[in-house]
Write a protein that holds these residues in place. Structure first.
Motif, mmCIF file in Angstrom:
data_model
loop_
_atom_site.group_PDB
_atom_site.id
_atom_site.type_symbol
_atom_site.label_atom_id
_atom_site.label_comp_id
_atom_site.label_asym_id
_atom_site.label_seq_id
_atom_site.Cartn_x
_atom_site.Cartn_y
_atom_site.Cartn_z
ATOM 1 N N GLU A 159 0.834 -1.197 0.000
ATOM 2 C CA GLU A 159 0.000 0.000 0.000
ATOM 3 C C GLU A 159 0.871 1.249 0.000
ATOM 4 O O GLU A 159 1.900 1.297 0.684
ATOM 5 N N VAL A 160 0.454 2.236 -0.773
ATOM 6 C CA VAL A 160 1.171 3.508 -0.798
ATOM 7 C C VAL A 160 0.179 4.631 -0.512
ATOM 8 O O VAL A 160 -1.014 4.522 -0.838
ATOM 9 N N PRO A 161 0.616 5.717 0.111
ATOM 10 C CA PRO A 161 -0.281 6.836 0.405
ATOM 11 C C PRO A 161 -0.889 7.425 -0.871
ATOM 12 O O PRO A 161 -0.241 7.479 -1.918
ATOM 13 N N GLU A 162 -2.126 7.873 -0.786
ATOM 14 C CA GLU A 162 -2.829 8.412 -1.947
ATOM 15 C C GLU A 162 -2.120 9.620 -2.538
ATOM 16 O O GLU A 162 -2.177 9.846 -3.750
ATOM 17 N N GLU A 163 -1.426 10.391 -1.695
ATOM 18 C CA GLU A 163 -0.780 11.602 -2.203
ATOM 19 C C GLU A 163 0.381 11.287 -3.154
ATOM 20 O O GLU A 163 0.867 12.182 -3.849
ATOM 21 N N LEU A 164 0.817 10.043 -3.194
ATOM 22 C CA LEU A 164 1.888 9.672 -4.126
ATOM 23 C C LEU A 164 1.353 9.368 -5.518
ATOM 24 O O LEU A 164 2.123 9.068 -6.432
ATOM 25 N N GLY A 165 0.041 9.423 -5.677
ATOM 26 C CA GLY A 165 -0.544 9.176 -6.984
ATOM 27 C C GLY A 165 -1.036 7.750 -7.113
ATOM 28 O O GLY A 165 -0.952 6.947 -6.177
ATOM 29 N N GLU A 166 -1.557 7.453 -8.278
ATOM 30 C CA GLU A 166 -2.149 6.137 -8.529
ATOM 31 C C GLU A 166 -1.042 5.135 -8.862
ATOM 32 O O GLU A 166 -0.774 4.838 -10.025
ATOM 33 N N MET A 167 -0.403 4.621 -7.828
ATOM 34 C CA MET A 167 0.700 3.683 -7.992
ATOM 35 C C MET A 167 0.289 2.293 -7.519
ATOM 36 O O MET A 167 -0.282 2.145 -6.436
ATOM 37 N N LEU A 168 0.544 1.297 -8.345
ATOM 38 C CA LEU A 168 0.349 -0.098 -7.961
ATOM 39 C C LEU A 168 1.726 -0.676 -7.689
ATOM 40 O O LEU A 168 2.591 -0.670 -8.566
ATOM 41 N N VAL A 169 1.938 -1.169 -6.479
ATOM 42 C CA VAL A 169 3.264 -1.607 -6.060
ATOM 43 C C VAL A 169 3.199 -3.029 -5.531
ATOM 44 O O VAL A 169 2.305 -3.376 -4.754
ATOM 45 N N ALA A 170 4.147 -3.850 -5.950
ATOM 46 C CA ALA A 170 4.297 -5.201 -5.414
ATOM 47 C C ALA A 170 5.753 -5.403 -5.046
ATOM 48 O O ALA A 170 6.654 -4.831 -5.668
ATOM 49 N N GLY A 171 5.992 -6.211 -4.032
ATOM 50 C CA GLY A 171 7.356 -6.466 -3.602
ATOM 51 C C GLY A 171 7.523 -7.879 -3.121
ATOM 52 O O GLY A 171 6.553 -8.592 -2.832
ATOM 53 N N CYS A 172 8.775 -8.313 -3.019
ATOM 54 C CA CYS A 172 9.088 -9.630 -2.479
ATOM 55 C C CYS A 172 10.440 -9.559 -1.790
ATOM 56 O O CYS A 172 11.248 -8.663 -2.062
ATOM 57 N N ALA A 173 10.681 -10.510 -0.904
ATOM 58 C CA ALA A 173 11.919 -10.525 -0.139
ATOM 59 C C ALA A 173 13.106 -10.868 -1.027
ATOM 60 O O ALA A 173 13.013 -11.669 -1.956
ATOM 61 N N LEU A 174 14.230 -10.237 -0.720
ATOM 62 C CA LEU A 174 15.523 -10.593 -1.300
ATOM 63 C C LEU A 174 16.464 -10.780 -0.112
ATOM 64 O O LEU A 174 17.080 -9.830 0.362
ATOM 65 N N GLY A 175 16.488 -12.003 0.415
ATOM 66 C CA GLY A 175 17.201 -12.232 1.651
ATOM 67 C C GLY A 175 16.388 -11.724 2.829
ATOM 68 O O GLY A 175 15.178 -11.523 2.735
ATOM 69 N N MET A 182 8.320 -3.557 -7.677
ATOM 70 C CA MET A 182 8.015 -3.097 -9.028
ATOM 71 C C MET A 182 6.753 -2.253 -8.966
ATOM 72 O O MET A 182 5.862 -2.504 -8.152
ATOM 73 N N VAL A 183 6.698 -1.240 -9.829
ATOM 74 C CA VAL A 183 5.645 -0.230 -9.743
ATOM 75 C C VAL A 183 4.995 0.003 -11.097
ATOM 76 O O VAL A 183 5.691 0.195 -12.103
ATOM 77 N N ARG A 184 3.675 -0.037 -11.109
ATOM 78 C CA ARG A 184 2.895 0.396 -12.269
ATOM 79 C C ARG A 184 2.116 1.632 -11.873
ATOM 80 O O ARG A 184 1.571 1.708 -10.780
ATOM 81 N N ARG A 185 2.017 2.560 -12.789
ATOM 82 C CA ARG A 185 1.204 3.753 -12.552
ATOM 83 C C ARG A 185 -0.113 3.596 -13.299
ATOM 84 O O ARG A 185 -0.116 3.443 -14.515
ATOM 85 N N GLY A 186 -1.205 3.595 -12.564
ATOM 86 C CA GLY A 186 -2.515 3.533 -13.192
ATOM 87 C C GLY A 186 -3.040 2.134 -13.399
ATOM 88 O O GLY A 186 -4.179 1.848 -13.092
ATOM 89 N N GLY A 187 -2.275 1.227 -13.927
ATOM 90 C CA GLY A 187 -2.747 -0.122 -14.202
ATOM 91 C C GLY A 187 -1.962 -0.733 -15.346
ATOM 92 O O GLY A 187 -1.066 -0.102 -15.902
ATOM 93 N N PRO A 188 -2.281 -1.971 -15.703
ATOM 94 C CA PRO A 188 -3.325 -2.813 -15.103
ATOM 95 C C PRO A 188 -2.934 -3.333 -13.733
ATOM 96 O O PRO A 188 -1.783 -3.227 -13.313
ATOM 97 N N GLU A 189 -3.899 -3.909 -13.057
ATOM 98 C CA GLU A 189 -3.702 -4.467 -11.726
ATOM 99 C C GLU A 189 -2.556 -5.481 -11.731
ATOM 100 O O GLU A 189 -2.392 -6.241 -12.691
ATOM 101 N N ILE A 190 -1.769 -5.487 -10.668
ATOM 102 C CA ILE A 190 -0.722 -6.504 -10.510
ATOM 103 C C ILE A 190 -1.389 -7.751 -9.938
ATOM 104 O O ILE A 190 -1.933 -7.732 -8.833
#
Length: 210
Positions: A159-175, A182-190
């Motif tokens: 989740e990212v704050p709304e003031e940062l814009g329409e960002m879709l963000v996903a992450g995973c552990a590296l160690g 990775m970030v998409r702006r607007g879409g499509p959904e991750i």
């Protein structure tokens, strides 16, 4: 004009051929098709990369697709002409070629592999993180109001704050102390399948780099 079209369609023989024919009839020329996800209800989610003939509007392509039984257009957006898709196997080959820098190689190739705007390798710092390495369009720092997710073992949406814009963000552990986002702006959904792929590639990057 080039477009990314994400569609859901019945996962049965002939569906993809009918979709391709409809797009061609509407004035779209398909460059590539990527299977994103197969769902439990017998449908497939595909990304279609296409170039529209001069004067052809995306609405015409959408109408041609949705006229097919069982086909839903989930997203359509401009896609950089001349951009090359990078497949997962190519990413693994690139990481293996330079084992010591495998995590950074993964970050550099994620935008072309997942059709996202940017990606980054982030190290934990308190409740947030600091940038270790970013793809070409990544910001120079991670905003302080983005907090480190509780569990990234299998990857997750962030989740990212709304003031940062329409960002879709996903992450995973590296160690244990880093993650890849990775970030998409607007879409499509991750989608969950994309997060699973990201986690798998990150685990390979960690293994290759030793």
């Amino acid at each position: 004009m080039s477009y990314l079209l994400r569609v859901a369609l019945p996962d049965v023989p002939g569906s993809l051929g009918r979709l391709a024919s409809a797009i061609g009839t509407a004035g779209g020329n398909i460059d590539a098709i990527e299977i994103v996800e197969r769902t439990a209800d017998g449908r497939a989610v595909d990304d279609v990369f296409l170039a529209a003939e001069h004067g052809v509007m995306p609405d015409s392509i959408i109408s041609a697709c949705t006229a097919l039984e069982g086909v839903d257009v989930l997203w359509i957006s401009h896609y950089g002409a001349g951009s090359n898709l990078t497949r997962d196997l190519e990413v693994v080959e690139a990481m293996t070629a330079e084992p010591a820098s495998a995590p950074d190689t993964l970050v550099d190739l994620l935008p072309a592999t997942f059709v996202v705007d940017w990606a980054a390798r982030v190290r934990r710092k308190g409740d947030g993180g600091e940038l270790v390495h970013g793809s070409s369009a990544a910001p120079s720092r991670i905003p302080p109001d983005i907090h480190w997710p509780a569990d990234l073992h299998r990857g997750a949406l962030i989740e990212v704050p709304e003031e940062l814009g329409e960002m879709l963000v996903a992450g995973c552990a590296l160690g244990s102390a880093e993650m890849i986002v990775m970030v998409r702006r607007g879409g499509p959904e991750i989608l969950p399948s994309e997060i699973a792929r990201l986690s798998h590639l990150a685990a390979l990057a960690q293994s290759i780099s030793g």
